[in-house]
Write a protein that holds these residues in place. Structure first.
Motif, PDB file in Angstrom:
ATOM      1  N   THR A  51       0.840  -1.192   0.000  1.00  0.00           N
ATOM      2  CA  THR A  51       0.000   0.000   0.000  1.00  0.00           C
ATOM      3  C   THR A  51       0.875   1.242   0.000  1.00  0.00           C
ATOM      4  OG1 THR A  51      -1.992   0.976   1.008  1.00  0.00           O
ATOM      5  CG2 THR A  51      -0.215   0.321   2.507  1.00  0.00           C
ATOM      6  N   TYR A  52       0.241   2.400  -0.103  1.00  0.00           N
ATOM      7  CA  TYR A  52       0.972   3.656  -0.208  1.00  0.00           C
ATOM      8  C   TYR A  52       1.291   4.225   1.179  1.00  0.00           C
ATOM      9  CZ  TYR A  52      -3.977   5.009  -0.077  1.00  0.00           C
ATOM     10  OH  TYR A  52      -5.305   5.098   0.234  1.00  0.00           O
ATOM     11  N   GLU A  53       2.198   5.199   1.208  1.00  0.00           N
ATOM     12  CA  GLU A  53       2.784   5.683   2.462  1.00  0.00           C
ATOM     13  C   GLU A  53       1.756   6.211   3.442  1.00  0.00           C
ATOM     14  OE1 GLU A  53       6.237   8.869   3.964  1.00  0.00           O
ATOM     15  OE2 GLU A  53       5.587   8.806   1.865  1.00  0.00           O
ATOM     16  N   SER A  54       0.800   7.022   2.961  1.00  0.00           N
ATOM     17  CA  SER A  54      -0.124   7.662   3.903  1.00  0.00           C
ATOM     18  C   SER A  54      -1.095   6.669   4.540  1.00  0.00           C
ATOM     19  CB  SER A  54      -0.906   8.781   3.209  1.00  0.00           C
ATOM     20  OG  SER A  54      -1.669   8.277   2.129  1.00  0.00           O
ATOM     21  N   MET A  55      -1.187   5.456   3.998  1.00  0.00           N
ATOM     22  CA  MET A  55      -1.979   4.419   4.655  1.00  0.00           C
ATOM     23  C   MET A  55      -1.267   3.892   5.900  1.00  0.00           C
ATOM     24  SD  MET A  55      -4.883   2.657   4.413  1.00  0.00           S
ATOM     25  CE  MET A  55      -5.380   2.843   2.705  1.00  0.00           C
ATOM     26  N   LEU A  56       0.035   4.117   5.963  1.00  0.00           N
ATOM     27  CA  LEU A  56       0.847   3.553   7.042  1.00  0.00           C
ATOM     28  C   LEU A  56       1.398   4.588   7.997  1.00  0.00           C
ATOM     29  CD1 LEU A  56       2.885   1.040   4.841  1.00  0.00           C
ATOM     30  CD2 LEU A  56       0.738   0.634   6.069  1.00  0.00           C
ATOM     31  N   ASP A  57       1.664   5.793   7.514  1.00  0.00           N
ATOM     32  CA  ASP A  57       2.308   6.823   8.324  1.00  0.00           C
ATOM     33  C   ASP A  57       1.476   8.100   8.314  1.00  0.00           C
ATOM     34  OD1 ASP A  57       4.603   5.225   8.904  1.00  0.00           O
ATOM     35  OD2 ASP A  57       5.357   5.643   6.893  1.00  0.00           O
ATOM     36  N   GLY A  58       1.825   9.006   9.212  1.00  0.00           N
ATOM     37  CA  GLY A  58       1.125  10.285   9.280  1.00  0.00           C
ATOM     38  C   GLY A  58       0.141  10.318  10.419  1.00  0.00           C
ATOM     39  N   TYR A 106      -2.510  -5.973  -3.404  1.00  0.00           N
ATOM     40  CA  TYR A 106      -2.196  -4.564  -3.695  1.00  0.00           C
ATOM     41  C   TYR A 106      -3.378  -3.745  -3.205  1.00  0.00           C
ATOM     42  CZ  TYR A 106      -0.240  -0.621  -6.404  1.00  0.00           C
ATOM     43  OH  TYR A 106       0.312   0.577  -6.798  1.00  0.00           O
ATOM     44  N   PHE A 107      -3.140  -2.822  -2.279  1.00  0.00           N
ATOM     45  CA  PHE A 107      -4.201  -2.039  -1.635  1.00  0.00           C
ATOM     46  C   PHE A 107      -3.965  -0.565  -1.972  1.00  0.00           C
ATOM     47  CE2 PHE A 107      -6.551  -0.502   2.210  1.00  0.00           C
ATOM     48  CZ  PHE A 107      -7.699  -1.269   2.061  1.00  0.00           C
ATOM     49  N   GLY A 108      -4.725  -0.065  -2.952  1.00  0.00           N
ATOM     50  CA  GLY A 108      -4.535   1.318  -3.385  1.00  0.00           C
ATOM     51  C   GLY A 108      -4.458   1.445  -4.893  1.00  0.00           C
ATOM     52  N   LEU A 109      -5.144   0.562  -5.584  1.00  0.00           N
ATOM     53  CA  LEU A 109      -5.130   0.500  -7.044  1.00  0.00           C
ATOM     54  C   LEU A 109      -6.223   1.405  -7.604  1.00  0.00           C
ATOM     55  CD1 LEU A 109      -3.561  -1.446  -9.077  1.00  0.00           C
ATOM     56  CD2 LEU A 109      -5.659  -2.810  -9.080  1.00  0.00           C
ATOM     57  N   ALA A 281     -13.945  11.781 -10.145  1.00  0.00           N
ATOM     58  CA  ALA A 281     -14.101  10.610  -9.283  1.00  0.00           C
ATOM     59  C   ALA A 281     -12.863   9.724  -9.381  1.00  0.00           C
ATOM     60  CB  ALA A 281     -15.342   9.821  -9.686  1.00  0.00           C
ATOM     61  N   ASN A 282     -12.334   9.328  -8.226  1.00  0.00           N
ATOM     62  CA  ASN A 282     -11.068   8.589  -8.189  1.00  0.00           C
ATOM     63  C   ASN A 282     -11.145   7.456  -7.168  1.00  0.00           C
ATOM     64  OD1 ASN A 282      -8.434   8.305  -9.204  1.00  0.00           O
ATOM     65  ND2 ASN A 282      -7.558   9.347  -7.434  1.00  0.00           N
ATOM     66  N   PRO A 283     -11.913   6.380  -7.465  1.00  0.00           N
ATOM     67  CA  PRO A 283     -11.997   5.271  -6.505  1.00  0.00           C
ATOM     68  C   PRO A 283     -10.668   4.543  -6.365  1.00  0.00           C
ATOM     69  CG  PRO A 283     -13.118   4.708  -8.549  1.00  0.00           C
ATOM     70  CD  PRO A 283     -12.756   6.152  -8.641  1.00  0.00           C
ATOM     71  N   GLU A 284     -10.428   4.015  -5.156  1.00  0.00           N
ATOM     72  CA  GLU A 284      -9.246   3.206  -4.880  1.00  0.00           C
ATOM     73  C   GLU A 284      -9.689   1.770  -4.662  1.00  0.00           C
ATOM     74  OE1 GLU A 284      -6.018   5.778  -2.584  1.00  0.00           O
ATOM     75  OE2 GLU A 284      -7.873   5.589  -1.429  1.00  0.00           O
ATOM     76  N   GLY A 285      -8.893   0.845  -5.191  1.00  0.00           N
ATOM     77  CA  GLY A 285      -9.299  -0.544  -5.115  1.00  0.00           C
ATOM     78  C   GLY A 285      -8.215  -1.467  -4.591  1.00  0.00           C
ATOM     79  N   MET A 286      -8.579  -2.737  -4.464  1.00  0.00           N
ATOM     80  CA  MET A 286      -7.680  -3.767  -3.941  1.00  0.00           C
ATOM     81  C   MET A 286      -7.748  -4.976  -4.863  1.00  0.00           C
ATOM     82  SD  MET A 286      -9.982  -4.483  -0.555  1.00  0.00           S
ATOM     83  CE  MET A 286     -11.784  -4.593  -0.688  1.00  0.00           C
ATOM     84  N   ALA A 287      -6.596  -5.622  -5.029  1.00  0.00           N
ATOM     85  CA  ALA A 287      -6.504  -6.756  -5.944  1.00  0.00           C
ATOM     86  C   ALA A 287      -5.519  -7.765  -5.379  1.00  0.00           C
ATOM     87  CB  ALA A 287      -6.055  -6.284  -7.328  1.00  0.00           C
ATOM     88  N   ILE A 288      -5.624  -9.002  -5.853  1.00  0.00           N
ATOM     89  CA  ILE A 288      -4.756 -10.098  -5.411  1.00  0.00           C
ATOM     90  C   ILE A 288      -3.763 -10.398  -6.526  1.00  0.00           C
ATOM     91  CG2 ILE A 288      -4.661 -12.484  -4.610  1.00  0.00           C
ATOM     92  CD1 ILE A 288      -7.577 -12.205  -3.705  1.00  0.00           C
ATOM     93  N   PHE A 289      -2.482 -10.391  -6.197  1.00  0.00           N
ATOM     94  CA  PHE A 289      -1.456 -10.675  -7.192  1.00  0.00           C
ATOM     95  C   PHE A 289      -1.615 -12.094  -7.751  1.00  0.00           C
ATOM     96  CE2 PHE A 289       0.836  -7.184  -5.040  1.00  0.00           C
ATOM     97  CZ  PHE A 289       1.269  -6.466  -6.149  1.00  0.00           C
ATOM     98  N   GLU A 290      -1.258 -12.245  -9.026  1.00  0.00           N
ATOM     99  CA  GLU A 290      -1.337 -13.553  -9.670  1.00  0.00           C
ATOM    100  C   GLU A 290      -0.533 -14.600  -8.910  1.00  0.00           C
ATOM    101  OE1 GLU A 290      -0.005 -12.891 -13.678  1.00  0.00           O
ATOM    102  OE2 GLU A 290      -2.052 -12.966 -14.457  1.00  0.00           O
ATOM    103  N   GLY A 291       0.647 -14.207  -8.404  1.00  0.00           N
ATOM    104  CA  GLY A 291       1.521 -15.160  -7.742  1.00  0.00           C
ATOM    105  C   GLY A 291       1.360 -15.214  -6.241  1.00  0.00           C
ATOM    106  N   ALA A 292       0.241 -14.729  -5.723  1.00  0.00           N
ATOM    107  CA  ALA A 292       0.016 -14.733  -4.270  1.00  0.00           C
ATOM    108  C   ALA A 292       0.141 -16.142  -3.701  1.00  0.00           C
ATOM    109  CB  ALA A 292      -1.361 -14.165  -3.953  1.00  0.00           C
TER     110      ALA A 292
END
Length: 371
Positions: A51-58, A106-109, A281-292
């Motif tokens: 995920t991106y930085e602001s999801m973790l810090d701040g 991936y969280f923030g697509l 409009a800018n929705p954010e999404g989540m996806a599962i990597f092919e090689g998970a």
């Protein structure tokens, strides 16, 4: 160029419900494609989520809360966050070419990321096609947040609207894109690099929606003549230059007053402007990597992120709108009052972006990336 146009309305406590009136291509039905559900789920081990930085810090980020709550619900699992590298999705596109990705989710697509994936890798690559039947809460996602992915790889978890934030003590509210090129707004606007910033790219696409692919560069030349300042990312432009009162106007989000109310800032400097009565409009999404490797946990995490508590925490801590219908999420009176939905929400859809996005951004960057 086609334009997918979404209609909403501004209005206090009704804002979230009206945001749910956005229309989507297709019937929104869910097919049972993607990963089959195993006879016995493996819900132990480590789940690695990018995920991106602001999801973790701040200030009060959502990531630590999500980790603690997920691990409490799944006591045999550990959620491990990985901060997205500076190259963003391009980092994983390059690693995907080499089949060298260790992460699970991936969280923030966003739709622009999906287009970059499909423009650079085999179409439908990098992420798994989702089996919506394994994600019980996916049916609660509001209409209009479909990212148009023909391979059904992503689910939204929140959405925002790009707008302008301005200081009403310094400038009057701009009402059109053309206003920003007038002398009264000379040296007023802060924007972000469309190569490295999600809001920066969203604002660029908004101008392409407004002026067309044959006219947007001319519009940006007018902005340059009027002194627009382009900084590397949202944090540098908003937390840095704007909050230090270097300029009276910045490209940001229509939920800005929620942030201002939380920290007791003067609302005079946190006014919202919807150019042409629109927001992007800018929705954010989540996806599962092919090689998970932790596929079962990944599906559980996607479902968990759409739960009532998770949606409320993500919306309040990210200062964005939840992805699920608003009757499921109680965000409080302050959010309802200060989170604004544009009269008309627009976006450039997946089909229009395919084969065009990189060229549009590259053409823009050659002239304007270092203003």
């Amino acid at each position: 160029m086609k334009r997918r146009t979404f209609v909403g309305a501004i209005g206090g406590g009704a804002a979230l419900g009206l945001a749910g009136c956005l229309t989507q291509d297709g019937d929104g039905s869910s097919d049972s494609n993607g990963d089959p559900e195993p006879e016995e789920l493996d819900l132990s081990g480590t789940l690695e989520v990018v995920t991106y930085e602001s999801m973790l810090d701040g200030d009060n980020p959502a990531g630590p809360w999500l980790k603690e709550a997920f691990e409490e619900e799944y006591p045999d699992a550990e959620l491990e966050w990985t901060q997205l590298p500076d190259q963003g999705i391009n980092h994983y596109i390059q690693r995907g070419e080499q089949d060298d990705i260790d992460a699970d989710v991936y969280f923030g697509l966003n739709v622009d990321d999906l287009v970059s994936v499909d423009d650079n890798l085999e179409e439908g690559g990098l992420f798994r096609e989702l089996n919506r039947d394994r994600i019980d809460r996916s049916s609660r996602v509001r209409d209009g947040l479909d990212m148009g992915d023909p391979h059904d790889r992503v689910l939204p978890y929140d959405t925002g609207y790009i707008s302008l934030v301005y200081d009403e003590n310094e400038v009057d509210e701009p009402t059109t894109f053309d206003d920003l090129t007038e002398a009264v707004y000379e040296d007023a606007l802060l924007a972000q690099n469309a190569q490295s910033s999600d809001p920066g790219q969203a604002f660029l696409l908004w101008t392409i929606d407004a002026f067309g692919e044959d006219g947007y560069l001319d519009y940006w030349r007018d902005l340059r003549e009027n002194g627009v300042r382009v900084l590397e990312d949202w944090s540098e432009s908003y937390n840095g230059a704007y909050m230090n009162e270097e300029r009276p106007m910045v490209v940001s989000y229509s939920t800005d007053q929620v942030f201002a109310d939380e920290f007791g800032y003067d609302f005079a400097r946190h006014q919202i402007a919807f150019l042409n009565d629109q927001g992007y409009a800018n929705p954010e999404g989540m996806a599962i990597f092919e090689g998970a490797t932790s596929v079962d946990l990944a599906y559980e995490f996607l479902d968990f992120a759409l739960s009532n508590d998770a949606q409320a925490e993500i919306a309040e801590r990210n200062v964005q709108f939840p992805a699920v219908e608003d009757e499921h999420v109680d965000l409080g009176d302050e959010f309802d009052q200060y989170a604004h939905v544009p009269p008309e929400a627009v976006t450039v859809g997946y089909d229009d972006l395919r084969g065009n996005l990189d060229e549009w951004v590259d053409d823009w960057a050659r002239e304007f990336a270092s203003q």
